[in-house]
Design an enzyme around this catalytic site. Structure first.
Site, PDB file in Angstrom:
ATOM      1  N   LYS A  69       0.815  -1.217   0.000  1.00  0.00           N
ATOM      2  CA  LYS A  69       0.000   0.000   0.000  1.00  0.00           C
ATOM      3  C   LYS A  69       0.847   1.265   0.000  1.00  0.00           C
ATOM      4  O   LYS A  69       0.431   2.273  -0.564  1.00  0.00           O
ATOM      5  CB  LYS A  69      -1.044  -0.003   1.116  1.00  0.00           C
ATOM      6  CG  LYS A  69      -0.516  -0.169   2.517  1.00  0.00           C
ATOM      7  CD  LYS A  69      -1.666  -0.375   3.494  1.00  0.00           C
ATOM      8  CE  LYS A  69      -1.169  -0.343   4.929  1.00  0.00           C
ATOM      9  NZ  LYS A  69      -0.129  -1.374   5.229  1.00  0.00           N
ATOM     10  N   ARG A  79       3.046  -7.951  13.876  1.00  0.00           N
ATOM     11  CA  ARG A  79       2.304  -6.975  13.065  1.00  0.00           C
ATOM     12  C   ARG A  79       1.201  -7.659  12.264  1.00  0.00           C
ATOM     13  O   ARG A  79       0.110  -7.112  12.099  1.00  0.00           O
ATOM     14  CB  ARG A  79       3.267  -6.214  12.144  1.00  0.00           C
ATOM     15  CG  ARG A  79       4.030  -5.125  12.898  1.00  0.00           C
ATOM     16  CD  ARG A  79       5.362  -4.788  12.256  1.00  0.00           C
ATOM     17  NE  ARG A  79       5.252  -4.259  10.912  1.00  0.00           N
ATOM     18  CZ  ARG A  79       6.230  -4.313  10.006  1.00  0.00           C
ATOM     19  NH1 ARG A  79       7.388  -4.871  10.318  1.00  0.00           N
ATOM     20  NH2 ARG A  79       6.049  -3.812   8.816  1.00  0.00           N
ATOM     21  N   ARG A 131      -6.374   2.296  11.501  1.00  0.00           N
ATOM     22  CA  ARG A 131      -5.964   0.926  11.765  1.00  0.00           C
ATOM     23  C   ARG A 131      -6.809   0.279  12.856  1.00  0.00           C
ATOM     24  O   ARG A 131      -6.605  -0.887  13.165  1.00  0.00           O
ATOM     25  CB  ARG A 131      -4.511   0.941  12.256  1.00  0.00           C
ATOM     26  CG  ARG A 131      -3.499   0.420  11.247  1.00  0.00           C
ATOM     27  CD  ARG A 131      -2.137   0.614  11.894  1.00  0.00           C
ATOM     28  NE  ARG A 131      -1.113  -0.224  11.356  1.00  0.00           N
ATOM     29  CZ  ARG A 131      -0.237   0.147  10.424  1.00  0.00           C
ATOM     30  NH1 ARG A 131      -0.318   1.314   9.849  1.00  0.00           N
ATOM     31  NH2 ARG A 131       0.721  -0.684  10.056  1.00  0.00           N
ATOM     32  N   ARG A 168      14.678  -1.691   8.831  1.00  0.00           N
ATOM     33  CA  ARG A 168      13.692  -1.180   9.792  1.00  0.00           C
ATOM     34  C   ARG A 168      13.709  -2.021  11.050  1.00  0.00           C
ATOM     35  O   ARG A 168      13.757  -3.238  10.984  1.00  0.00           O
ATOM     36  CB  ARG A 168      12.292  -1.248   9.161  1.00  0.00           C
ATOM     37  CG  ARG A 168      11.753   0.088   8.752  1.00  0.00           C
ATOM     38  CD  ARG A 168      10.483  -0.067   7.982  1.00  0.00           C
ATOM     39  NE  ARG A 168       9.373  -0.553   8.799  1.00  0.00           N
ATOM     40  CZ  ARG A 168       8.109  -0.529   8.393  1.00  0.00           C
ATOM     41  NH1 ARG A 168       7.818  -0.048   7.199  1.00  0.00           N
ATOM     42  NH2 ARG A 168       7.152  -0.985   9.172  1.00  0.00           N
ATOM     43  N   ARG A 190      12.913  -6.631   2.194  1.00  0.00           N
ATOM     44  CA  ARG A 190      12.996  -5.230   2.603  1.00  0.00           C
ATOM     45  C   ARG A 190      13.924  -5.065   3.805  1.00  0.00           C
ATOM     46  O   ARG A 190      14.658  -4.068   3.888  1.00  0.00           O
ATOM     47  CB  ARG A 190      11.581  -4.750   2.956  1.00  0.00           C
ATOM     48  CG  ARG A 190      11.511  -3.294   3.319  1.00  0.00           C
ATOM     49  CD  ARG A 190      10.090  -2.817   3.386  1.00  0.00           C
ATOM     50  NE  ARG A 190       9.446  -3.261   4.607  1.00  0.00           N
ATOM     51  CZ  ARG A 190       8.179  -2.957   4.922  1.00  0.00           C
ATOM     52  NH1 ARG A 190       7.447  -2.251   4.102  1.00  0.00           N
ATOM     53  NH2 ARG A 190       7.667  -3.377   6.060  1.00  0.00           N
TER      54      ARG A 190
HETATM   55  P1  ADP Z   1       3.407  -1.662   7.973  1.00  0.00           P
HETATM   56  O1  ADP Z   1       2.079  -1.387   7.333  1.00  0.00           O
HETATM   57  O2  ADP Z   1       4.399  -2.266   7.048  1.00  0.00           O
HETATM   58  O3  ADP Z   1       3.314  -2.409   9.282  1.00  0.00           O
HETATM   59  P2  ADP Z   1       3.722   1.155   8.735  1.00  0.00           P
HETATM   60  O4  ADP Z   1       4.889   1.947   8.319  1.00  0.00           O
HETATM   61  O5  ADP Z   1       2.380   1.542   8.204  1.00  0.00           O
HETATM   62  O6  ADP Z   1       4.102  -0.323   8.336  1.00  0.00           O
HETATM   63  O7  ADP Z   1       3.605   1.108  10.332  1.00  0.00           O
HETATM   64  C1  ADP Z   1       4.700   0.771  11.142  1.00  0.00           C
HETATM   65  C2  ADP Z   1       4.290   0.811  12.623  1.00  0.00           C
HETATM   66  O8  ADP Z   1       3.872   2.143  12.975  1.00  0.00           O
HETATM   67  C3  ADP Z   1       3.111  -0.067  13.026  1.00  0.00           C
HETATM   68  O9  ADP Z   1       3.489  -1.389  13.300  1.00  0.00           O
HETATM   69  C4  ADP Z   1       2.587   0.669  14.262  1.00  0.00           C
HETATM   70  O10 ADP Z   1       3.382   0.417  15.401  1.00  0.00           O
HETATM   71  C5  ADP Z   1       2.793   2.123  13.896  1.00  0.00           C
HETATM   72  N1  ADP Z   1       1.590   2.703  13.249  1.00  0.00           N
HETATM   73  C6  ADP Z   1       1.519   3.196  11.980  1.00  0.00           C
HETATM   74  N2  ADP Z   1       0.305   3.662  11.716  1.00  0.00           N
HETATM   75  C7  ADP Z   1      -0.437   3.479  12.850  1.00  0.00           C
HETATM   76  C8  ADP Z   1      -1.784   3.731  13.212  1.00  0.00           C
HETATM   77  N3  ADP Z   1      -2.642   4.310  12.349  1.00  0.00           N
HETATM   78  N4  ADP Z   1      -2.194   3.381  14.453  1.00  0.00           N
HETATM   79  C9  ADP Z   1      -1.347   2.819  15.332  1.00  0.00           C
HETATM   80  N5  ADP Z   1      -0.081   2.543  15.065  1.00  0.00           N
HETATM   81  C10 ADP Z   1       0.397   2.858  13.833  1.00  0.00           C
END
Ligand code: ADP
Length: 187
Positions: A13, A144, A88, A133, A127
């Site tokens: 995404k 996750r 989320r 990361r 990745r």
């Molecule tokens: P991915 O979708 O690959 O897990 P993201 O970069 O979207 O990666 O998110 C990385 C981390 O950031 C998540 O595992 C969470 O800890 C935090 N995070 C990101 N967006 C949110 C959100 N909307 N609500 C809560 N935590 C978030």
């Protein structure tokens, strides 16, 4: 146009969100990127978020909502936004509906990217080697995936009930997926 991109970690995404933002000339809000920038800059918010992120857990809704409100208030967000990684949780989805409604807007479309777990794990491993990361370890990634199933996947039905959701296969090349995204938004 306000578009939400949903899907498990590694579904693509972020990549598609960036392509779409360029095509629609729309601001992309990627909460993960915003949080990583805050961690890097060692802000208070970043310090609060880091331990959750490293464990693969969601950052608390209040922290995320503060971040989102700031971005939605920026002038360039007034023509619509592409939300990548947000909402989320159901609480976040309800909050975004309210925030948009208070500005006379609404969520126009939700795209849910579907990719099988074994492919997600393969992508994460590729990745991890490139980007390093701190949450791309096997344990944090599995967490996750679990957190996605428990807390975020219910949003698919939430938006299906509102007739806003379109499911898209995230398999195939970037161009193939991008064509599907375009068709889903045109249709
Ligand atoms: P991915 O979708 O690959 O897990 P993201 O970069 O979207 O990666 O998110 C990385 C981390 O950031 C998540 O595992 C969470 O800890 C935090 N995070 C990101 N967006 C949110 C959100 N909307 N609500 C809560 N935590 C978030």
């Amino acid at each position: 146009m306000n578009v939400i991109l949903l899907g498990p970690p590694g579904c693509g995404k972020g990549t598609q969100g960036a392509i779409l933002a360029t095509r629609l000339q729309t601001t992309r809000i990627a909460t993960g990127d915003l949080l990583r920038a805050a961690v890097q800059a060692e802000t208070d918010l970043g310090q609060q978020a880091q331990s959750f992120m490293d464990k693969g857990l969601l950052v608390p809704d209040e922290v995320i909502l503060g971040l989102i409100m700031e971005v939605l208030n920026e002038p360039q967000a007034q023509n619509g936004v592409i939300m990548d990684g947000f909402p989320r949780t159901v609480a976040q989805a309800e909050a975004v509906a309210q925030l948009l409604a208070s500005r006379g807007h609404a969520v126009d479309r939700v795209l849910t990217f579907e990719v099988p777990d074994d492919e997600l794990v393969r992508r994460m491993q590729g990745r991890a080697a490139q980007e390093g990361r701190s949450d791309d370890t096997r344990d944090a990634f599995q967490k996750r995936l679990d957190v996605y199933q428990e807390q975020t996947a219910p949003l698919v039905e939430f938006y299906e009930r509102q007739n806003l959701n379109v499911r898209i296969s995230g398999m195939g090349t970037m161009d193939e997926v991008s064509t599907r995204v375009q068709e889903a938004l045109d249709g």
